[in-house]
Every structure is written in structure tokens, then in C-alpha cells.
Design an enzyme around this catalytic site. Sequence first.
Site, PDB file in Angstrom:
ATOM      1  N   GLU A   1      12.989  33.020  11.580  1.00  0.00           N
ATOM      2  CA  GLU A   1      14.068  32.725  10.639  1.00  0.00           C
ATOM      3  C   GLU A   1      14.034  33.714   9.470  1.00  0.00           C
ATOM      4  O   GLU A   1      13.281  33.513   8.501  1.00  0.00           O
ATOM      5  CB  GLU A   1      13.903  31.306  10.081  1.00  0.00           C
ATOM      6  CG  GLU A   1      14.055  30.215  11.102  1.00  0.00           C
ATOM      7  CD  GLU A   1      14.572  28.934  10.453  1.00  0.00           C
ATOM      8  OE1 GLU A   1      15.593  28.418  10.927  1.00  0.00           O
ATOM      9  OE2 GLU A   1      13.981  28.475   9.468  1.00  0.00           O
TER      10      GLU A   1
ATOM     11  N   SER B   1      21.914  30.697   9.945  1.00  0.00           N
ATOM     12  CA  SER B   1      23.374  30.730  10.051  1.00  0.00           C
ATOM     13  C   SER B   1      23.884  30.734  11.498  1.00  0.00           C
ATOM     14  O   SER B   1      24.877  31.401  11.808  1.00  0.00           O
ATOM     15  CB  SER B   1      23.949  31.908   9.251  1.00  0.00           C
ATOM     16  OG  SER B   1      23.625  31.757   7.873  1.00  0.00           O
TER      17      SER B   1
ATOM     18  N   HIS C   1       8.609  25.997   7.431  1.00  0.00           N
ATOM     19  CA  HIS C   1       9.972  26.397   7.075  1.00  0.00           C
ATOM     20  C   HIS C   1       9.937  27.132   5.732  1.00  0.00           C
ATOM     21  O   HIS C   1       9.167  26.772   4.848  1.00  0.00           O
ATOM     22  CB  HIS C   1      10.889  25.169   6.997  1.00  0.00           C
ATOM     23  CG  HIS C   1      12.323  25.562   6.888  1.00  0.00           C
ATOM     24  ND1 HIS C   1      12.884  25.955   5.695  1.00  0.00           N
ATOM     25  CD2 HIS C   1      13.292  25.685   7.827  1.00  0.00           C
ATOM     26  CE1 HIS C   1      14.154  26.298   5.917  1.00  0.00           C
ATOM     27  NE2 HIS C   1      14.420  26.144   7.194  1.00  0.00           N
TER      28      HIS C   1
ATOM     29  N   ASN D   1      17.870  21.060  12.203  1.00  0.00           N
ATOM     30  CA  ASN D   1      17.088  20.751  10.999  1.00  0.00           C
ATOM     31  C   ASN D   1      18.036  20.202   9.929  1.00  0.00           C
ATOM     32  O   ASN D   1      18.774  20.967   9.307  1.00  0.00           O
ATOM     33  CB  ASN D   1      16.398  22.048  10.525  1.00  0.00           C
ATOM     34  CG  ASN D   1      15.701  21.879   9.190  1.00  0.00           C
ATOM     35  OD1 ASN D   1      15.497  20.755   8.714  1.00  0.00           O
ATOM     36  ND2 ASN D   1      15.338  23.001   8.580  1.00  0.00           N
TER      37      ASN D   1
ATOM     38  N   GLU E   1      11.754  27.039   3.224  1.00  0.00           N
ATOM     39  CA  GLU E   1      11.994  26.212   2.025  1.00  0.00           C
ATOM     40  C   GLU E   1      10.722  25.477   1.615  1.00  0.00           C
ATOM     41  O   GLU E   1      10.484  25.248   0.432  1.00  0.00           O
ATOM     42  CB  GLU E   1      13.164  25.252   2.289  1.00  0.00           C
ATOM     43  CG  GLU E   1      14.492  26.005   2.264  1.00  0.00           C
ATOM     44  CD  GLU E   1      15.585  25.424   3.144  1.00  0.00           C
ATOM     45  OE1 GLU E   1      15.471  24.268   3.586  1.00  0.00           O
ATOM     46  OE2 GLU E   1      16.570  26.156   3.399  1.00  0.00           O
TER      47      GLU E   1
ATOM     48  N   LYS F   1      17.349  19.055   7.078  1.00  0.00           N
ATOM     49  CA  LYS F   1      16.884  19.252   5.688  1.00  0.00           C
ATOM     50  C   LYS F   1      17.047  17.933   4.927  1.00  0.00           C
ATOM     51  O   LYS F   1      16.913  16.874   5.531  1.00  0.00           O
ATOM     52  CB  LYS F   1      17.625  20.426   5.038  1.00  0.00           C
ATOM     53  CG  LYS F   1      17.627  21.667   5.937  1.00  0.00           C
ATOM     54  CD  LYS F   1      18.036  22.920   5.264  1.00  0.00           C
ATOM     55  CE  LYS F   1      17.937  24.071   6.259  1.00  0.00           C
ATOM     56  NZ  LYS F   1      18.208  25.363   5.676  1.00  0.00           N
TER      57      LYS F   1
ATOM     58  N   GLY G   1      21.214  29.689   5.564  1.00  0.00           N
ATOM     59  CA  GLY G   1      22.188  29.053   4.681  1.00  0.00           C
ATOM     60  C   GLY G   1      23.140  30.017   3.997  1.00  0.00           C
ATOM     61  O   GLY G   1      23.831  29.645   3.054  1.00  0.00           O
TER      62      GLY G   1
END
Length: 251
Positions: free
Chosen positions: A166, A208, A95, A9, A97, A11, A172
Site C-alpha cells: 500500500e 484508491s 496499516h 478495510n 494509519e 477503518k 485515500g
Amino acid sequence: MRKYFIAGNWKMNGSVDLLNKMHNALSELPVQGSNVTAGVFTPFIFVQHAAEIFKASPIVVGAQDCHWMSSGAFTGEISPTMLIEIGATHVILGHSEIRRDQGDSDSRIGEKAAAALNAGLTPIICVGESLAERNSDSTIRIVTQQLDEIIKASTKPLTNSVLAYEPIWAIGTGLAATPDQVQEVHSAIKEHLFDNHNLQLLVLYGGSVTAANAGEIFACPSVDGALVGGASLKPTEFSGIVLSAISAAQR
Ligand code: PGA
């Protein structure tokens, strides 16, 4: 032989130059016939280019979101049929985000999944708990609730989908969930899906993942691959993760 799926991904990162470098790095690997699917999920603007670059390779190409309608007055949006037209085969949905920044709810994610499936895309549907939810021992309840809502809102069975667990606190942060934590949630997800929805899906772990920790994560019996953020922007690192899946699939 087990199957693995490794999704990178990007992003809001990357460039055409990175696509070329990624193509060079991935074409060194014995992906063909390995039982491993690897894919790059670029910003919308690079999807068509990525599909052209990876056309003759086993690497799949996808986007990071799509709309729940196939066309209409939705300024600034991209529909699943448009993604198909430019060569995408997969799309990440839900996701954290996008849940955070665009307010996607579980039911909206279910609608998007149905639209993606109707268009012929394979959705990779993300679920995961916050740190506060983990600390209050609610992880399994939260994650299974998210799944139930998504499944309820999808007008299409999710049979041809992939899931990604996730944990938000691991994304991250450099602080991946431990293999024990990952295994516990993945096996609970699989049991829940089978018992309540008669579904057997690949479940990827995301948060991560690096070339250094991929091996121990892929060794977990209920882990079928990874959704990789930061490390998917580094060709050597991402190749290392794909290679780790290729070895795990041979075991
Ligand atoms: P990360 O991101 O690998 O950088 O933690 C994972 C993701 O957001 O899918």
C-alpha cells in the site's frame, strides 16, 4: 486458475446497517467455488456481529489490528485470541494509519503477526513507501527492508500470511498507483520473499482501488487481490471489485 483475495478495510466507519447491506450485496455474487476470498474488516465493535451475519456465507471476517500478547495488563487493547473467540479469521496488521498514529514499527508488526498466527488468525501485513521515498527512487529498498524487519521479528514463519503493498501516497487520495508501478513493486516483493525467505505469499495492492480500476490492477501478473478502503464502504462498489476478481480468476 489464479487465486485472489479482496479485503474491505472499513477503518473507523460503518454500522450494523452497513453490515446488513453489505451482506445483501455480496450474497448476490458467485463467490463460492470461485477461487476468490472476500472479507470485511470492520472496527472491533462490529466483528462479532459481522461473523454472525456472514456465518453461512463464504465471506470472511476480520479486524484491523490486534495486540502482540494474548492477555495481560494492556488497557484498551484487543488480543488475537479474543478475535478468534468472536469469529474473526483474519486481521490487518501494519496499516500505515496505525504505523502513523500508534507508532507501530516493523518489529512490533512482526510480533503482532506471530501472535496472530499463534492464535490461528491469518494476518494481512501491510508495507508501503511515502511519496518522498518514491520520489527518491527508494520504493523497492524501503518495502523490502520493511519486510525483512517484520520477518526477523516474527517468532513464527509467515507462511500462512497475506501481504498488502500500500503506497502511502495512494491511500485515500483517489490517486491509485498505475498498473506498471504496482506490477514492478509486487514482482520485486515476490522475488525478494522467495530468494531471501523461501516464502510464496499472496500480495494484495491497496490504495484508491475502485470498481473502475480493479480490472486493470487484477490483470497484473503479480497482483493477487486488493486491500480496499473507501470503496469497501459502498456495497455496490465493493461488489463490483469482488466481481472483477471473480472474472480475473477465470482467465
Ligand atoms: P483506500 O484505502 O482504498 O481508501 O485508498 C486503502 C487502505 O487504506 O487500505
